[in-house]
Every structure is written in structure tokens, then in C-alpha cells.
Design a protein around this motif. Structure first.
Motif, PDB file in Angstrom:
ATOM      1  N   GLY A 176     -11.788  11.420  -6.875  1.00 40.69           N
ATOM      2  CA  GLY A 176     -12.806  11.400  -5.833  1.00 40.69           C
ATOM      3  C   GLY A 176     -12.344  10.667  -4.591  1.00 40.69           C
ATOM      4  N   LEU A 177     -12.731  11.185  -3.435  1.00 37.99           N
ATOM      5  CA  LEU A 177     -12.466  10.522  -2.161  1.00 37.99           C
ATOM      6  C   LEU A 177     -13.774  10.198  -1.462  1.00 37.99           C
ATOM      7  CD1 LEU A 177      -9.475  12.523  -0.612  1.00 37.99           C
ATOM      8  CD2 LEU A 177      -9.418  10.550  -2.138  1.00 37.99           C
ATOM      9  N   ALA A 236      -2.886   9.077  -4.897  1.00 36.95           N
ATOM     10  CA  ALA A 236      -2.018   9.132  -3.721  1.00 36.95           C
ATOM     11  C   ALA A 236      -1.750  10.579  -3.311  1.00 36.95           C
ATOM     12  CB  ALA A 236      -0.703   8.406  -4.006  1.00 36.95           C
ATOM     13  N   THR A 237      -1.507  11.438  -4.274  1.00 42.26           N
ATOM     14  CA  THR A 237      -1.259  12.849  -3.975  1.00 42.26           C
ATOM     15  C   THR A 237      -2.487  13.500  -3.362  1.00 42.26           C
ATOM     16  OG1 THR A 237       0.363  13.049  -5.751  1.00 42.26           O
ATOM     17  CG2 THR A 237      -0.669  15.081  -4.985  1.00 42.26           C
ATOM     18  N   LEU A 255      -5.299  -1.819   2.601  1.00 42.27           N
ATOM     19  CA  LEU A 255      -5.850  -2.012   1.258  1.00 42.27           C
ATOM     20  C   LEU A 255      -6.057  -0.677   0.548  1.00 42.27           C
ATOM     21  CD1 LEU A 255      -7.357  -3.733  -0.951  1.00 42.27           C
ATOM     22  CD2 LEU A 255      -9.435  -3.372   0.395  1.00 42.27           C
ATOM     23  N   PHE A 256      -6.420   0.359   1.302  1.00 44.51           N
ATOM     24  CA  PHE A 256      -6.787   1.636   0.705  1.00 44.51           C
ATOM     25  C   PHE A 256      -5.591   2.494   0.334  1.00 44.51           C
ATOM     26  CE2 PHE A 256     -10.318   0.371   3.473  1.00 44.51           C
ATOM     27  CZ  PHE A 256     -11.311   0.249   2.517  1.00 44.51           C
ATOM     28  N   SER A 257      -4.392   2.003   0.531  1.00 41.52           N
ATOM     29  CA  SER A 257      -3.208   2.739   0.111  1.00 41.52           C
ATOM     30  C   SER A 257      -2.349   1.941  -0.863  1.00 41.52           C
ATOM     31  CB  SER A 257      -2.359   3.119   1.334  1.00 41.52           C
ATOM     32  OG  SER A 257      -1.942   1.967   2.037  1.00 41.52           O
ATOM     33  N   GLU A 258      -2.811   0.747  -1.212  1.00 39.85           N
ATOM     34  CA  GLU A 258      -2.049  -0.104  -2.120  1.00 39.85           C
ATOM     35  C   GLU A 258      -2.397   0.202  -3.575  1.00 39.85           C
ATOM     36  OE1 GLU A 258      -2.884  -4.119  -1.033  1.00 39.85           O
ATOM     37  OE2 GLU A 258      -2.147  -3.881   1.020  1.00 39.85           O
ATOM     38  N   ALA A 259      -1.399   0.185  -4.414  1.00 37.29           N
ATOM     39  CA  ALA A 259      -1.573   0.285  -5.871  1.00 37.29           C
ATOM     40  C   ALA A 259      -2.334   1.535  -6.289  1.00 37.29           C
ATOM     41  CB  ALA A 259      -2.281  -0.966  -6.400  1.00 37.29           C
ATOM     42  N   PRO A 287      -8.904   3.371  -6.968  1.00 38.74           N
ATOM     43  CA  PRO A 287      -7.448   3.434  -6.869  1.00 38.74           C
ATOM     44  C   PRO A 287      -6.783   4.165  -8.021  1.00 38.74           C
ATOM     45  CG  PRO A 287      -8.144   1.236  -7.523  1.00 38.74           C
ATOM     46  CD  PRO A 287      -9.394   2.006  -7.201  1.00 38.74           C
ATOM     47  N   PHE A 288      -7.561   4.547  -9.032  1.00 41.03           N
ATOM     48  CA  PHE A 288      -7.005   5.190 -10.220  1.00 41.03           C
ATOM     49  C   PHE A 288      -8.023   6.153 -10.802  1.00 41.03           C
ATOM     50  CE2 PHE A 288      -7.972   0.593 -11.228  1.00 41.03           C
ATOM     51  CZ  PHE A 288      -9.301   0.805 -11.545  1.00 41.03           C
TER      52      PHE A 288
END
Length: 472
Positions: A433-434, A275-276, A265-269, A380-381
Motif C-alpha cells: 500500500g502507498l 521500494a519497487t 525517512l520515507f525511503s529508509e529501510a 516500510p514492509f
């Protein structure tokens, strides 16, 4: 250290303790910044100038008499409008409690005052902490200090704006589904959601007693962690607060840590910038940690619905009487959500609590047996435009609002500690943010990794509020 920029919390307290600057001068500067920034940030519901100056004068007098000084002696802060202080209003960002005067002081405020901190005002928030975008029907939304067209996120919107905008060094917020971490991510600051039961909620506005957490937002990892240490621990007044020692001293040692990079889930969309940032973090940490490997968390696709069932059932109980007697005094969206909450059957609520136990056990067994810490995006964005999530924004609004909390709600639902920090800037200058997620009671471990990242990146504060004050 200039008068306009107090540096960090320890430096500010040291400057006051050694007489390089008085608490009155530092507090006056903070009040000036608050008033100058208010038209631009709308971070405050109330600026408490007279009380703040009186407290600062008393702090200077205590120093002059040689009295013992707390670690934050004379340092001005501000906090989300939901923590009781005896004889003061706690409005909770609402119309219903706009004139509510507290009879006693909340535990977290007592602990900060014992450490010597002062309060310059009550910060804006989503009404009754219900809203991930930071919108408020009664007080207006707090404004993102980096890009005024973007949301601060919520519900600790004023805390994110005040810290990110350089008004105060740190502020307390609360987190039930992301309400510390999302404003931290959108406003380019550090936020810590502690383990469920780490911090007493006595005297703090309840939303969902199964998921509510109190924690700090600050300009640096060290400042956020210091506040967490000061407010942690049982008080005998909150039965849900565990008798666990405060988090251990923060150390930079991360060489033995196994870091998991969240997938599924944490890598989708993910947007390109997010992502970078995830890829860059993996490369940054590999030389410093024992291992950095992809990790597949459990299927969290049902978490949003489960967490909502629990949170709204409990919120419906909290606001049941007011919803019957004063429904017109709730904002339209909050009133609608609370009305719907009253229709949730008790067996569904109880079943959601049962599933939570199972999911936590699975998380500990699968993820935290393979790694010591899990890194996932905060959102996610990039921070969305406020116009895209405003009332009447259209059909896309619901999907955006849902996506805002898609990566934060699971860890609130499971009660896990999380440190959120900015790790990159987009082309537009917006923060990315992460989240660093740890097993229960391992805030020190997550903060140590966050400190390493912060020092390695040296991004610094995303805004220059203190510099603006100096120029003014």
C-alpha cells in the motif's frame, strides 16, 4: 451484477432502486457472508441480524410507496464499534463499555442513514482504538483475509477485514495515527483519512481530540470517496469540525498535478517489494502528470514521540475516571499505556501542540510549494506476522510495532488528508500500500490521482469474499 457481488455502492443502490434485487435480498446475502466469514475473519463484535432485516424490509416498503430514495438506499454496510446509534450498544472494542447503550445517534451514522444505508453489525477494533496491530484482549484479533497469519493492523481491524474479506462493500473506521490507512494497506483495500476537522466526531468514541479522524475503507477509490462526501461537513455539535463544503465531485483529471515522491525517512529501510512499488509508481505517473520528482519532506524523526505525547495525554484524560474505578477491566497493554499517560507533564503536552503548528507550516512551505501531492509508503514492509507482534513475542516486537506507524503518524499529527490504496502484490500475494498525501482540504486531488492509479493497475479486490458467498 450477481446477488453475491453487488459491484460497487452506486451499482448496489441502483439495483435496489430499479427492483433488480430487493434490499432484503441484498441484506440477507450480506448477513450470510458475515456469518460464514466470522469464524475465519473475526471481523464482527456483533452481527445485528434482526435489526438489519427489519431495516431492509422498511427500505423495500419505502421504495414500493414511491418515496424519495437516498444514494445508498437499502445498501447494507457495517462499521467500527465506536459510532453511537440511539438505543444500541457502542462497545468500543472494550469490556468497560460492552453494555453501554447510546442515548443518541452519532452524526456520521445519521448521515449514512439519511442516505439510506443499513447496518448489519458492529465491527471488531483494537480496544478503545489503542493499538496499530489490531490485537484485542477481549474480542481477539480480526484476521487478515489475505493471509490469516498476518495482522490486519489497527485500530480499524474489523473494518479492514470485513471490506477486504468481501463481507461488505465499505465500512467506516477512525484514524489517530494510521488506524484507517494501516488496515487498508494490510487488507488490500482503499482508505481515506480526511483533513482534521472535515468530519464531525459528535457521537463517536474519542481517543485524541487533536488527531482523531473518521473516514471510510472500501473496495474502490470511488466508493471510499462517496462515503467521505456523505459524512463530511459541520453539524453544529462538534466545535472542532470546520464549516467547509464537502469534497468536490471526483474527476479523473491529473494532467496538471506535480507529484512528489517522498524521500528521507520515507525511503529508509524499505523492503524490496515496497521500494519497487515506489519506483513503479514514479514510472507509471510520469506520462500522465505535469511532473513526478523526488521531494525531501522535513525531518519527521521526532514525530512519533510528539504524536504519542499528544495522543496519550488526551487519551489519559478521556479514560481517567475508568482507570481509577475499573483498572482491571482494561486489557493489560491498554491499561499500561494509559497509566503511563497520566505521568506526562502538562508543559510537555502543550509544547508538543506548539511544535505541531511549526511543523505543519514547514510542511506546507517546503513540500507543498514544490508539489501538489506527496506519495510515500503506507508501511516500510509487508504486513507483519501476527505472532511477531503478539504479547510475549520478544524484544523485536517493540521495534516492529513502532515501524508499523512510522510512515503514517506524521500526517495524523499534522492533520493532513491521505488516500491509501494497494498498488502491488508481493510474491506471496500480499498487498503493498502507498499513501497519497495532500494539503489541507484537498481530498479530491488525492483521490483523483488514486483513481488514476487504480484504473491503470486494475488490480481489483485482493479477496473474493462475494464470489465465495455465491459458491456457498
Amino acid at each position: 451484477m450477481s446477488r453475491a457481488d453487488p459491484g460497487n455502492l452506486r451499482e448496489a443502490a441502483e439495483a435496489i432502486a430499479t427492483g433488480r434485487i430487493s434490499s432484503l435480498e441484498m441484506t440477507t446475502d450480506a448477513l450470510d457472508r458475515a456469518k460464514q466469514a466470522q469464524p475465519r475473519l473475526n471481523a464482527f463484535i456483533a452481527i445485528e441480524q434482526d435489526a438489519a432485516l427489519e431495516a431492509a424490509t422498511a427500505a423495500d416498503a419505502a421504495r414500493a410507496r414511491g418515496l424519495p430514495l437516498g444514494v445508498l438506499h437499502g445498501v447494507p454496510l457495517a462499521h467500527k464499534d465506536m459510532f453511537d446509534r440511539a438505543g444500541r450498544i457502542t462497545g468500543c472494542g472494550s469490556k468497560i463499555r460492552a453494555d453501554h447503550v447510546a442515548g443518541e445517534t452519532s452524526t456520521v451514522m445519521q448521515r449514512l442513514e439519511r442516505a439510506g444505508a443499513l447496518h448489519i453489525g458492529r465491527l471488531n477494533m483494537s480496544e478503545f482504538a489503542m493499538g496499530p496491530t489490531g490485537h484485542n484482549a477481549h474480542h481477539g484479533r480480526a484476521i487478515n483475509p489475505i493471509d490469516s497469519a498476518r495482522i490486519t493492523a489497527g485500530s480499524s481491524s474489523g473494518s479492514g477485514a470485513a471490506v477486504g474479506g468481501g463481507v461488505v462493500l465499505a465500512a467506516l473506521g477512525s484514524d489517530t495515527g494510521g488506524s484507517i490507512r494501516l488496515p487498508a494497506a494490510c487488507c488490500g483495500v482503499v482508505g481515506i483519512k480526511p483533513t482534521q476537522g472535515r468530519v464531525s466526531r459528535h457521537g463517536a468514541m474519542p481517543l485524541s481530540f487533536s488527531q482523531d479522524c473518521i473516514g471510510p475503507l472500501a473496495r474502490s477509490v470511488e466508493d471510499a470517496y462517496l462515503l467521505l462526501q456523505l459524512i463530511s461537513g459541520a453539524d453544529g455539535l462538534d466545535p472542532t469540525c470546520c464549516d467547509i463544503p464537502p469534497p468536490a465531485a471526483l474527476t479523473p483529471e491529473i494532467g496538471t498535478l506535480r507529484v512528489g515522491i517522498g524521500g528521507g525517512l520515507f525511503s529508509e529501510a524499505l523492503s524490496g517489494e515496497v521500494a519497487t512499488a515506489m519506483e513503479d509508481m514514479a514510472r507509471l505517473l510520469r506520462p500522465a502528470c505535469r511532473s513526478v520528482e523526488p521531494v525531501q519532506p522535513p525531518d519527521f524523526s521526532a514525530v512519533a514521540e510528539l504524536a504519542n505525547v499528544v495522543a496519550m495525554s488526551e487519551a489519559g484524560a478521556v479514560h481517567f475516571d475508568a482507570l481509577r474505578s475499573r483498572p482491571e477491566d482494561f486489557g493489560p497493554q491498554v491499561r499500561m499505556r494509559l497509566s503511563q499517560a497520566l505521568a506526562i507533564p502538562a508543559p510537555i503536552y502543550l509544547r508538543a501542540l506548539q511544535i505541531r503548528v511549526i511543523m505543519l507550516e514547514e510542511m506546507l512551505r517546503t513540500v507543498f510549494s514544490a508539489c501538489d501531492l506527496l506519495i510515500v509508503p503506507a508501511m516500510p514492509f509487508l504486513p507483519p506476522l501476527a505472532s511477531d507482534v503478539d504479547v510475549g513475542a520478544g524484544a523485536a516486537m517493540n521495534s516492529i510495532v513502532s515501524a508499523i506507524t512510522a510512515f503514517t503518524r506524521a500526517f495524523s499529527f499534522l492533520g493532513l488528508p491521505v488516500v491509501t490504496l494497494p498498488v502491488a502484490r508481493s510474491r506471496e500475494g500480499l498487498p503493498v500500500g502507498l499513501q497519497i498525501v495532500a494539503p489541507p482540504w484537498q481530498e479530491q486531488r488525492a483521490a483523483a490521482l488514486a483513481l488514476h492509479i487504480e484504473q491503470a493497475l486494475a488490480l481489483g479486490p485482493f479477496t473474493a469474499g462475494f464470489a465465495r458467498s455465491e459458491a456457498a
